[in-house]
Design a protein around this motif. Sequence first.
Motif, PDB file in Angstrom:
ATOM      1  N   UNK A   1       0.838  -1.198   0.000  1.00 38.94           N
ATOM      2  CA  UNK A   1       0.000   0.000   0.000  1.00 38.94           C
ATOM      3  C   UNK A   1       0.873   1.248   0.000  1.00 38.94           C
ATOM      4  N   UNK A   2       0.420   2.249  -0.750  1.00 40.52           N
ATOM      5  CA  UNK A   2       1.231   3.441  -0.898  1.00 40.52           C
ATOM      6  C   UNK A   2       0.440   4.717  -0.826  1.00 40.52           C
ATOM      7  N   UNK A   3       1.181   5.826  -0.786  1.00 39.72           N
ATOM      8  CA  UNK A   3       0.607   7.153  -0.685  1.00 39.72           C
ATOM      9  C   UNK A   3       1.328   8.085  -1.649  1.00 39.72           C
ATOM     10  N   UNK A   4       0.572   8.995  -2.243  1.00 38.32           N
ATOM     11  CA  UNK A   4       1.139  10.006  -3.136  1.00 38.32           C
ATOM     12  C   UNK A   4       1.668  11.184  -2.313  1.00 38.32           C
ATOM     13  N   UNK A   5       2.761  11.764  -2.768  1.00 35.50           N
ATOM     14  CA  UNK A   5       3.215  13.064  -2.282  1.00 35.50           C
ATOM     15  C   UNK A   5       3.140  14.017  -3.463  1.00 35.50           C
ATOM     16  N   UNK A   6       2.205  14.966  -3.366  1.00 35.73           N
ATOM     17  CA  UNK A   6       1.951  15.899  -4.469  1.00 35.73           C
ATOM     18  C   UNK A   6       2.221  17.344  -4.082  1.00 35.73           C
ATOM     19  N   UNK A   7       2.434  17.609  -2.805  1.00 38.27           N
ATOM     20  CA  UNK A   7       2.608  18.979  -2.327  1.00 38.27           C
ATOM     21  C   UNK A   7       3.971  19.554  -2.668  1.00 38.27           C
ATOM     22  N   UNK A   8       4.959  18.686  -2.824  1.00 40.57           N
ATOM     23  CA  UNK A   8       6.329  19.163  -3.009  1.00 40.57           C
ATOM     24  C   UNK A   8       7.048  19.429  -1.712  1.00 40.57           C
ATOM     25  N   UNK A   9       6.401  19.165  -0.576  1.00 41.03           N
ATOM     26  CA  UNK A   9       6.998  19.449   0.723  1.00 41.03           C
ATOM     27  C   UNK A   9       7.843  18.268   1.200  1.00 41.03           C
TER      28      UNK A   9
END
Length: 274
Positions: free
Chosen positions: A28-36
Motif C-alpha cells: 500500500x502506498x501514498x502520493x506526495x503531491x505537495x512538493x513538501x
Amino acid sequence: MPFRLNPGAHEPAPSLADRLRSAERTQYGIWVCSGSPLNAEICAGAGLDIVLIDGEHSPIGLETTLGLLQAVAAYPVAPLVRAPIGDTVIVKQLLDLGAQNLLIPMVNSAEEAEAMVRAVHYPPRGVRGVGSALARSSRWSRIDDYLARAGDLVSLFVQIETVEAVAAAADIAAVEGVDGLLVGPADLAASMGLLGQQSHPDVVAAVESVIAVGAEAGKPVGVNAFDPEVAERYAAAGAAWVLVGADVALLARASEALAARFVGDAGPEGRASY
C-alpha cells in the motif's frame, strides 16, 4: 588514518520491482503531491510501503524531486517517481538524480512501453546518456560497477489510463523491461466517457481486467483507489499494490472535517476521490 568507506555503504536498496516480487501481501502506498519534504518524510514514516512522488499533476520539478528523495531515504519505504511525460531526456534526468523506481504516465501501446525501456537502459540495450560519475544515481561512482548493474537496479512501471491502453494491456505487460503496471481509474473513466466516475461498474471491470492480464504475464499491477472499499476490492482481485491516499487530499479532507465540526457547513459532502 585515511577515510575508507564501509563495505556496502552505498549499496542501493531493493527496487520496487524486487519488493513486489518478494511481498507476501498487497503493498500500500501514498502520493506526495505537495512538493513538501516535510510532508514526504511524514508519509514515509507512517508505516506504508510505497511513497509515490508525483511529477505529473503537481508543481514538483527536478530539484524538488531530489529533495523529496533525500527526505524519504532514511525510511524503509520504496520511493516511486512519476515522470510528467514519457520523454527520454526527462527520464535520464530523473534517473541521474537518484530515482530508482520510475512510473511513466499515459502509455497506450507496446511500442511506447518499449521506448521507455530503452530510455532507462544504457547502450547497447537502450539510449540513456552516460553521466553516472556526475550523478546521485551512482552515488558519484561509489556504487560498485554501477554502469554494468544499472539496468538491474532500476525498475520501470507504466500507467494504463485509457481505453486503448486497456485493449493493449497484454502486449504492454509482455514487453521485456517493463516491471509492472499501474491503472489510473480517473483518466480511464474519462477515456470511457465516464468523467469523475472512477467507481462505475464499467471502470471497475476494466481495472480488474488489467489486474488479470498482469497476473497472466507475471507482472504486478497497481491501482489508485482512495475509497477504502474500492481499494479492498482491488486487493482481493489480485492487485499487487494499491495507492490509498495523497498528502494534499488527506490535508484537504481533514481540514474540512475540522471546519465542519467547529465552524459549520464547510461545503458539499462526498467529494470525489482521485
